[in-house]
Write a protein that holds these residues in place. Structure first.
Motif, PDB file in Angstrom:
ATOM      1  N   ARG A 108       0.804  -1.212   0.000  1.00 32.06           N
ATOM      2  CA  ARG A 108       0.000   0.000   0.000  1.00 32.06           C
ATOM      3  C   ARG A 108       0.843   1.269   0.000  1.00 32.06           C
ATOM      4  NH1 ARG A 108      -2.829   0.920  -2.396  1.00 32.06           N
ATOM      5  NH2 ARG A 108      -4.077   2.441  -1.265  1.00 32.06           N
ATOM      6  N   ARG A 109       2.156   1.127  -0.008  1.00 30.03           N
ATOM      7  CA  ARG A 109       3.016   2.295  -0.207  1.00 30.03           C
ATOM      8  C   ARG A 109       3.122   2.644  -1.692  1.00 30.03           C
ATOM      9  NH1 ARG A 109       8.306   0.292   2.775  1.00 30.03           N
ATOM     10  NH2 ARG A 109       7.660  -1.590   1.605  1.00 30.03           N
ATOM     11  N   PHE A 110       2.481   1.824  -2.528  1.00 34.32           N
ATOM     12  CA  PHE A 110       2.453   2.052  -3.966  1.00 34.32           C
ATOM     13  C   PHE A 110       1.008   2.127  -4.437  1.00 34.32           C
ATOM     14  CE2 PHE A 110       6.527   0.231  -3.098  1.00 34.32           C
ATOM     15  CZ  PHE A 110       7.394   0.834  -3.991  1.00 34.32           C
ATOM     16  N   GLY A 111       0.772   2.898  -5.482  1.00 32.50           N
ATOM     17  CA  GLY A 111      -0.567   3.012  -6.049  1.00 32.50           C
ATOM     18  C   GLY A 111      -0.503   3.100  -7.553  1.00 32.50           C
ATOM     19  N   ARG A 112      -1.658   3.231  -8.165  1.00 38.59           N
ATOM     20  CA  ARG A 112      -1.706   3.413  -9.615  1.00 38.59           C
ATOM     21  C   ARG A 112      -1.392   4.853  -9.998  1.00 38.59           C
ATOM     22  NH1 ARG A 112      -1.490   0.938 -14.251  1.00 38.59           N
ATOM     23  NH2 ARG A 112      -3.232   2.105 -15.117  1.00 38.59           N
ATOM     24  N   ILE A 113      -1.782   5.779  -9.127  1.00 38.73           N
ATOM     25  CA  ILE A 113      -1.531   7.196  -9.382  1.00 38.73           C
ATOM     26  C   ILE A 113      -1.123   7.846  -8.068  1.00 38.73           C
ATOM     27  CG2 ILE A 113      -3.031   7.507 -11.388  1.00 38.73           C
ATOM     28  CD1 ILE A 113      -4.388   8.661  -8.104  1.00 38.73           C
ATOM     29  N   LEU A 114      -0.559   9.041  -8.170  1.00 39.15           N
ATOM     30  CA  LEU A 114      -0.272   9.846  -6.994  1.00 39.15           C
ATOM     31  C   LEU A 114      -1.480  10.748  -6.779  1.00 39.15           C
ATOM     32  CD1 LEU A 114       2.125  10.233  -5.029  1.00 39.15           C
ATOM     33  CD2 LEU A 114       2.803  12.206  -6.406  1.00 39.15           C
ATOM     34  N   PRO A 115      -2.307  10.473  -5.780  1.00 40.67           N
ATOM     35  CA  PRO A 115      -3.555  11.232  -5.630  1.00 40.67           C
ATOM     36  C   PRO A 115      -3.302  12.721  -5.436  1.00 40.67           C
ATOM     37  CG  PRO A 115      -3.571   9.263  -4.250  1.00 40.67           C
ATOM     38  CD  PRO A 115      -2.173   9.425  -4.755  1.00 40.67           C
ATOM     39  N   ALA A 116      -4.218  13.514  -5.998  1.00 39.85           N
ATOM     40  CA  ALA A 116      -4.088  14.965  -5.870  1.00 39.85           C
ATOM     41  C   ALA A 116      -4.641  15.459  -4.538  1.00 39.85           C
ATOM     42  CB  ALA A 116      -4.814  15.652  -7.017  1.00 39.85           C
ATOM     43  N   GLY A 117      -5.491  14.667  -3.913  1.00 39.39           N
ATOM     44  CA  GLY A 117      -6.101  15.064  -2.641  1.00 39.39           C
ATOM     45  C   GLY A 117      -6.482  13.856  -1.823  1.00 39.39           C
ATOM     46  N   GLU A 118      -7.210  14.083  -0.754  1.00 39.47           N
ATOM     47  CA  GLU A 118      -7.566  13.002   0.167  1.00 39.47           C
ATOM     48  C   GLU A 118      -8.621  12.064  -0.394  1.00 39.47           C
ATOM     49  OE1 GLU A 118      -8.618  14.627   3.908  1.00 39.47           O
ATOM     50  OE2 GLU A 118      -6.583  15.371   4.366  1.00 39.47           O
ATOM     51  N   ASP A 119      -9.276  12.431  -1.490  1.00 44.17           N
ATOM     52  CA  ASP A 119     -10.309  11.550  -2.042  1.00 44.17           C
ATOM     53  C   ASP A 119      -9.743  10.449  -2.919  1.00 44.17           C
ATOM     54  OD1 ASP A 119      -9.529  13.040  -4.219  1.00 44.17           O
ATOM     55  OD2 ASP A 119     -11.548  13.699  -4.790  1.00 44.17           O
ATOM     56  N   GLY A 120      -8.419  10.459  -3.194  1.00 47.44           N
ATOM     57  CA  GLY A 120      -7.798   9.403  -3.976  1.00 47.44           C
ATOM     58  C   GLY A 120      -7.927   9.565  -5.473  1.00 47.44           C
ATOM     59  N   ARG A 121      -8.293  10.742  -5.931  1.00 52.05           N
ATOM     60  CA  ARG A 121      -8.431  10.987  -7.369  1.00 52.05           C
ATOM     61  C   ARG A 121      -7.171  11.655  -7.925  1.00 52.05           C
ATOM     62  NH1 ARG A 121     -13.694  10.581  -9.208  1.00 52.05           N
ATOM     63  NH2 ARG A 121     -15.353  10.626  -7.643  1.00 52.05           N
ATOM     64  N   PRO A 122      -6.897  11.415  -9.216  1.00 51.18           N
ATOM     65  CA  PRO A 122      -5.814  12.161  -9.881  1.00 51.18           C
ATOM     66  C   PRO A 122      -6.278  13.568 -10.200  1.00 51.18           C
ATOM     67  CG  PRO A 122      -6.913  10.757 -11.460  1.00 51.18           C
ATOM     68  CD  PRO A 122      -7.557  10.462 -10.123  1.00 51.18           C
ATOM     69  N   SER A 123      -5.332  14.462 -10.471  1.00 50.57           N
ATOM     70  CA  SER A 123      -5.733  15.833 -10.801  1.00 50.57           C
ATOM     71  C   SER A 123      -5.954  16.007 -12.299  1.00 50.57           C
ATOM     72  CB  SER A 123      -4.665  16.823 -10.327  1.00 50.57           C
ATOM     73  OG  SER A 123      -3.471  16.663 -11.077  1.00 50.57           O
ATOM     74  N   TYR A 124      -5.025  15.536 -13.123  1.00 52.19           N
ATOM     75  CA  TYR A 124      -5.079  15.686 -14.574  1.00 52.19           C
ATOM     76  C   TYR A 124      -5.232  17.147 -14.995  1.00 52.19           C
ATOM     77  CZ  TYR A 124      -5.624  10.608 -14.955  1.00 52.19           C
ATOM     78  OH  TYR A 124      -5.425   9.263 -14.895  1.00 52.19           O
ATOM     79  N   GLU A 125      -4.703  18.062 -14.202  1.00 56.48           N
ATOM     80  CA  GLU A 125      -4.828  19.474 -14.544  1.00 56.48           C
ATOM     81  C   GLU A 125      -3.940  19.860 -15.725  1.00 56.48           C
ATOM     82  OE1 GLU A 125      -3.963  21.651 -11.060  1.00 56.48           O
ATOM     83  OE2 GLU A 125      -5.880  21.209 -10.067  1.00 56.48           O
ATOM     84  N   ALA A 126      -2.840  19.153 -15.904  1.00 57.66           N
ATOM     85  CA  ALA A 126      -1.868  19.542 -16.937  1.00 57.66           C
ATOM     86  C   ALA A 126      -2.038  18.784 -18.246  1.00 57.66           C
ATOM     87  CB  ALA A 126      -0.449  19.323 -16.405  1.00 57.66           C
ATOM     88  N   ILE A 127      -3.159  18.107 -18.436  1.00 54.12           N
ATOM     89  CA  ILE A 127      -3.337  17.332 -19.671  1.00 54.12           C
ATOM     90  C   ILE A 127      -3.534  18.265 -20.856  1.00 54.12           C
ATOM     91  CG2 ILE A 127      -4.323  15.352 -18.470  1.00 54.12           C
ATOM     92  CD1 ILE A 127      -7.072  16.304 -19.520  1.00 54.12           C
ATOM     93  N   PRO A 128      -3.063  17.885 -22.046  1.00 59.57           N
ATOM     94  CA  PRO A 128      -3.269  18.711 -23.240  1.00 59.57           C
ATOM     95  C   PRO A 128      -4.736  18.735 -23.636  1.00 59.57           C
ATOM     96  CG  PRO A 128      -2.233  16.624 -23.815  1.00 59.57           C
ATOM     97  CD  PRO A 128      -2.245  16.695 -22.320  1.00 59.57           C
ATOM     98  N   ALA A 129      -5.119  19.806 -24.308  1.00 52.74           N
ATOM     99  CA  ALA A 129      -6.524  20.000 -24.681  1.00 52.74           C
ATOM    100  C   ALA A 129      -7.038  18.878 -25.571  1.00 52.74           C
ATOM    101  CB  ALA A 129      -6.692  21.348 -25.377  1.00 52.74           C
ATOM    102  N   HIS A 130      -6.155  18.302 -26.406  1.00 49.98           N
ATOM    103  CA  HIS A 130      -6.629  17.280 -27.340  1.00 49.98           C
ATOM    104  C   HIS A 130      -6.885  15.932 -26.656  1.00 49.98           C
ATOM    105  CE1 HIS A 130      -2.259  16.358 -27.443  1.00 49.98           C
ATOM    106  NE2 HIS A 130      -2.638  15.137 -27.750  1.00 49.98           N
ATOM    107  N   LEU A 131      -6.691  15.863 -25.320  1.00 49.10           N
ATOM    108  CA  LEU A 131      -6.980  14.628 -24.584  1.00 49.10           C
ATOM    109  C   LEU A 131      -8.014  14.836 -23.474  1.00 49.10           C
ATOM    110  CD1 LEU A 131      -3.448  12.978 -24.292  1.00 49.10           C
ATOM    111  CD2 LEU A 131      -5.431  12.095 -25.520  1.00 49.10           C
TER     112      LEU A 131
END
Length: 421
Positions: free
Chosen positions: A70-93
């Motif tokens: 559990r020291r490893f995950g699929r993503i580095l969560p952006a907050g306490e809810d365990g979701r990714p941020s994806y703020e820096a994704i390009p517009a075409h995605l």
């Protein structure tokens, strides 16, 4: 006889104690990655892979441990809810990541726990074993379409339509839309290949937008008139953690559709190839008894699994006893197929042996992200292959099988077979 490859590195790979230099899209590698894996096992449980940009783990024990750590995950969560941020994704995605943001594969607790619990509840309510007669009927009908010809290209005629139809019907989507679903799935899954281009990304984004709109309409239809299907069960499912919102439901259905057929398509092809190349006297006998059939399916999953790469990210600074050190946010590549052929846990690991004993294959992962569709995949493989080998006596290869340029998700371009009519 064990066809064990030499532990010397293939000519297209440069391997040393410091790491490996290898393009995963080199045909010599993706047509047969197992000699390379054998060379990596000779070095140790992990090695730095320059082209991947991170350590690659091949040892069965270490891969299994990291899947559960559990020291490893699929993503580095952006907050306490365990979701990714994806703020820096390009517009075409933006459409692609609008789905990924709510996908079980890219979530950590507590959001992952809530959604997975609802999905499992919906699966249990359907009882996967109830699908056995329908899977058998589909397999028989598909075989009827070519049983009198004496030859078949199995990927298109059998391996693809069977799991696509099963998962579509399970979810509650009409099989008449299978061609659309396949197209969207192929374009989206291409995002995970090594060295993807912007053209691939744009196609994946368009597919995601179309798929999302399609599922939204399907949800609206099920809200008006529910049925005995997974989508209706997801709409109705509630736990103490709450229900799914519509974006979460769309992402869940897309994931179930994509993962629910892609791996099974490839495993049917890879498994049939493995059985035929092993030279067993009567492959049909392997599936005549359910216990033997189940063991044969497990050996297929171990011997040539479709999923070769599963990434994990360190959620904190970690130094493992094996010497692997990672800082928070750094990735590690778990090579599941290499772990399945680790000579430290499997004698003669490159021999296909349905009577083999040992640890279960890591083909479906382990721990928090263990594949929820594993029971369905195993059921489909056992029933479909039993019908295939029973109905087609003298089944044999008609041409050398060729794999797609898709190492991460290994599958055949085509599998040409002949048999006695």
């Amino acid at each position: 006889m064990d066809s064990a490859p030499s532990s010397l590195p293939p000519s297209f790979a440069r391997i040393s104690d410091r790491g490996i230099e290898l393009d995963p899209r080199d045909p010599g590698f993706f047509q047969d990655p197992y000699p390379t894996y054998a060379a990596l096992h000779a070095i140790g449980p992990f090695v730095h892979w320059r082209e991947l940009g991170n350590p690659a783990v091949v040892g069965h024990g270490l891969v299994s441990a990291l899947l559960r750590d559990r020291r490893f995950g699929r993503i580095l969560p952006a907050g306490e809810d365990g979701r990714p941020s994806y703020e820096a994704i390009p517009a075409h995605l933006r459409n692609f990541y609008a789905i990924e943001r709510h996908s079980l594969l890219d979530l950590e607790p507590p959001t992952h726990t809530r959604i997975r619990g609802l999905v499992l509840k919906a699966f249990v309510s359907r009882s996967i074993e109830r699908l056995a007669p329908r899977i058998a009927a589909l397999a028989e009908a598909l075989i009827d379409g070519f049983a009198d010809t004496g030859e078949v290209e199995l990927v298109e005629a059998f391996a693809t339509p069977l799991p696509v139809t099963v998962i579509a019907e399970l979810i509650g989507i009409g099989a008449e839309d299978a061609a659309l679903l396949l197209d969207w799935s192929h374009r989206m899954v291409a995002m995970y290949q090594f060295g993807r281009t912007e053209a691939v990304e744009r196609e994946a984004d368009r597919a995601a937008a179309e798929f999302r709109a399609f599922i939204r309409e399907a949800i609206a239809a099920k809200r008006r008139r529910s049925g005995d299907d997974l989508l209706s069960a997801l709409i109705a499912a509630e736990t103490e953690r709450g229900s799914l919102d519509e974006d979460e439901m769309i992402s869940t259905v897309v994931l179930l559709m994509n993962a629910g057929h892609e791996a099974t398509v490839h495993q049917i092809g890879n498994g049939v190839k493995a059985v035929l190349e092993a030279g067993l006297y009567d492959p049909g006998r392997l599936f005549a008894d359910e216990r033997v059939a189940a063991r044969t399916v497990e050996e297929m999953l171990r011997f040539d699994t479709p999923l070769h790469l599963f990434r994990r990210v360190a959620l904190e600074d970690v130094t493992l006893a094996e010497g692997l050190a990672l800082r928070r946010g750094e990735d590690v590549a778990l090579l599941l197929a290499a772990a399945n052929r680790d000579p430290a846990v499997h004698a003669a690991p490159n021999r296909f042996d349905p009577a083999r004993e040992g640890p279960a294959p890591l083909s479906f992962g382990a721990g928090l992200h263990f594949c929820v569709g594993a029971p369905l995949a195993r059921l489909e493989l056992r029933i479909a292959l039993a019908a295939l080998f029973r109905r087609l006596p003298g089944l044999r290869l008609a041409a050398p099988p060729r794999f797609r340029d898709s190492w991460h998700f290994r599958g055949l371009e085509r599998l040409d077979l002949r048999f006695t009519t």
